[in-house]
Design a protein around this motif. Structure first.
Motif, PDB file in Angstrom:
ATOM      1  N   LEU A   1     -41.248  71.143  52.766  1.00 51.84           N
ATOM      2  CA  LEU A   1     -42.093  72.313  52.508  1.00 51.84           C
ATOM      3  C   LEU A   1     -43.572  71.958  52.670  1.00 51.84           C
ATOM      4  O   LEU A   1     -44.343  72.739  53.240  1.00 51.84           O
ATOM      5  CB  LEU A   1     -41.830  72.844  51.100  1.00 51.84           C
ATOM      6  N   SER A   2     -43.974  70.813  52.173  1.00 48.77           N
ATOM      7  CA  SER A   2     -45.370  70.393  52.317  1.00 48.77           C
ATOM      8  C   SER A   2     -45.714  70.163  53.782  1.00 48.77           C
ATOM      9  O   SER A   2     -46.807  70.538  54.237  1.00 48.77           O
ATOM     10  CB  SER A   2     -45.629  69.124  51.502  1.00 48.77           C
ATOM     11  N   ARG A   3     -44.798  69.565  54.527  1.00 53.04           N
ATOM     12  CA  ARG A   3     -45.063  69.356  55.961  1.00 53.04           C
ATOM     13  C   ARG A   3     -45.193  70.692  56.676  1.00 53.04           C
ATOM     14  O   ARG A   3     -46.110  70.897  57.492  1.00 53.04           O
ATOM     15  CB  ARG A   3     -43.929  68.532  56.583  1.00 53.04           C
ATOM     16  N   ASN A   4     -44.291  71.619  56.378  1.00 50.94           N
ATOM     17  CA  ASN A   4     -44.341  72.924  57.036  1.00 50.94           C
ATOM     18  C   ASN A   4     -45.612  73.693  56.653  1.00 50.94           C
ATOM     19  O   ASN A   4     -46.191  74.395  57.476  1.00 50.94           O
ATOM     20  CB  ASN A   4     -43.106  73.745  56.666  1.00 50.94           C
ATOM     21  N   ALA A   5     -46.023  73.552  55.404  1.00 53.95           N
ATOM     22  CA  ALA A   5     -47.247  74.224  54.961  1.00 53.95           C
ATOM     23  C   ALA A   5     -48.457  73.671  55.705  1.00 53.95           C
ATOM     24  O   ALA A   5     -49.369  74.427  56.083  1.00 53.95           O
ATOM     25  CB  ALA A   5     -47.414  74.066  53.456  1.00 53.95           C
TER      26      ALA A   5
END
Length: 377
Positions: free
Chosen positions: A252-256
């Protein structure tokens, strides 16, 4: 407000009522601790306590009357939005709207130190993230930063070694020492289908290090271990569920970041709460309600304390499972990423901060158990 803080708040309200003679009872009858926990049914507040039922006999009045006295005091405490009396005298407590935000900020600000009495020293216990067995020689005595000795006498066999290593890490994390003379670590040993004792080498060859440690740590020490034929890489396996949940928080952090809103300096549409952002880019979270995931994150320090006090690292393993399950439910009800053509908004950053806090707790717990926290799975 964490469960531990709320517990102390309830206890202060009880003591205040006793001192004001609103409750006529001996001060010695006031318990040293008050338990608070998420209610068993949704819609009954954020936390519940049975303290009124415990006090009623000594106070000489019905539990609901005790509950009414305590509830009146609790309702005046900043950070508590409401208190309701349920059933024979349970207190259902609803926290203020800022409580989820404060919790997330606390977890993200503390990072690896969340739940610990102090920040970890280099190599202890973060070295456990490698998945090394972290075995302790029988009779090992190590020192806390406070100088309190941990004396653990480990029984022979892989389970005692794994449980002893995890217990030492948990005890050190919360500064919990042992009584003089040391303590025995003697969980039920592991036997195969043929009735013979199983060695650590056999378990690692069969399951791998992570699964081996989880299988030995998850049951209570007095319970027998059921060794699977092979590790199962699906969500029905609690160890996989926990590691997968952590990997999802990382994804999720990477996608954000790819969407450009994991940077706290990025302005988003529809600012929510404190648009200046907090730790790890956490904006205000007033639009994110208190959820079972918040309850699990808040309970983590108390679980660590109980695991150390009761010499039961299995409590930590099971709490990580609860946290992972709550995290996946959170993803359904509060998606951290925009869908389709939707633009990123502050509420997405707020939800992402909750997911990042969940990742912090999952990684911290896995590390203490000596199990890896993979960013990709």
């Amino acid at each position: 407000m964490t469960p531990a803080e709320l517990s102390r708040t309830v206890l202060r309200s009880v003591r205040g009522a006793v001192e004001a003679r609103e409750l006529v009872m001996a001060e010695s009858a006031v318990p040293e601790r008050v338990d608070v926990a998420p209610p068993p049914h949704p819609g009954c507040g954020d936390y519940a306590t049975n303290v009124a039922l415990r006090l009623a006999k000594d106070a000489g009045v019905p539990p609901r009357e005790v509950a009414g006295i305590v509830a009146k005091r609790l309702a005046a405490v900043p950070g508590i939005d409401g208190v309701e009396i349920a059933g024979p005298g349970f207190l259902n407590i609803t926290l203020g709207a800022a409580a989820p935000e404060a919790l997330v900020r606390e977890v993200l600000a503390a990072g690896t130190a969340y739940g610990r009495v102090d920040a970890p020293r280099p190599g202890t216990p973060n070295e456990l993230r490698t998945g090394a067995p972290n075995e302790l020689p029988t009779g090992t005595s190590v020192e806390f930063r406070t100088g309190t000795p941990i004396d653990l006498r480990l029984a022979p066999g892989p389970r005692a070694q794994v449980v002893g290593g995890a217990l030492r890490a948990v005890m050190e994390a919360v500064g919990e020492g042992t009584r003089g003379g040391g303590e025995d670590v003697r969980p039920v040993p592991v036997k195969g289908a043929d009735g013979e004792y199983v060695t650590g080498e056999e378990l690692v060859a069969r399951l791998g290090v992570d699964e081996m440690r989880w299988v030995l740590l998850y049951p209570a020490a007095h319970d027998h271990v059921r060794v699977p034929e092979r590790p199962v890489q699906r969500e029905g396996n609690p160890r996989f569920l926990v590691q997968y949940a952590y990997a999802r928080t990382c994804a999720l952090s990477r996608n954000a970041r790819e969407l450009g809103f994991d940077d706290p300096g990025v302005d988003l549409d529809v600012p929510v709460g404190d648009s200046a952002g907090g730790p790890s880019g956490a904006g205000g979270t007033h639009d994110v309600p208190h959820t079972p995931l918040h309850a699990a994150l808040a309970a983590y320090p108390a679980v660590l304390g109980a695991a150390a006090r009761l010499r039961a690292p299995d409590r930590l393993a099971r709490h990580l499972e609860v946290t992972a399950e709550a995290f996946f439910r959170f993803l359904v009800t509060c998606p951290p990423l925009p869908a389709g053509e939707q633009k990123p908004m502050a509420v997405h950053r707020a939800r992402l901060a909750v997911a990042q806090a969940a990742g912090t707790v999952l990684a911290n717990g896995l590390t203490l158990l000596g199990i890896s926290a993979p960013e990709h799975l």
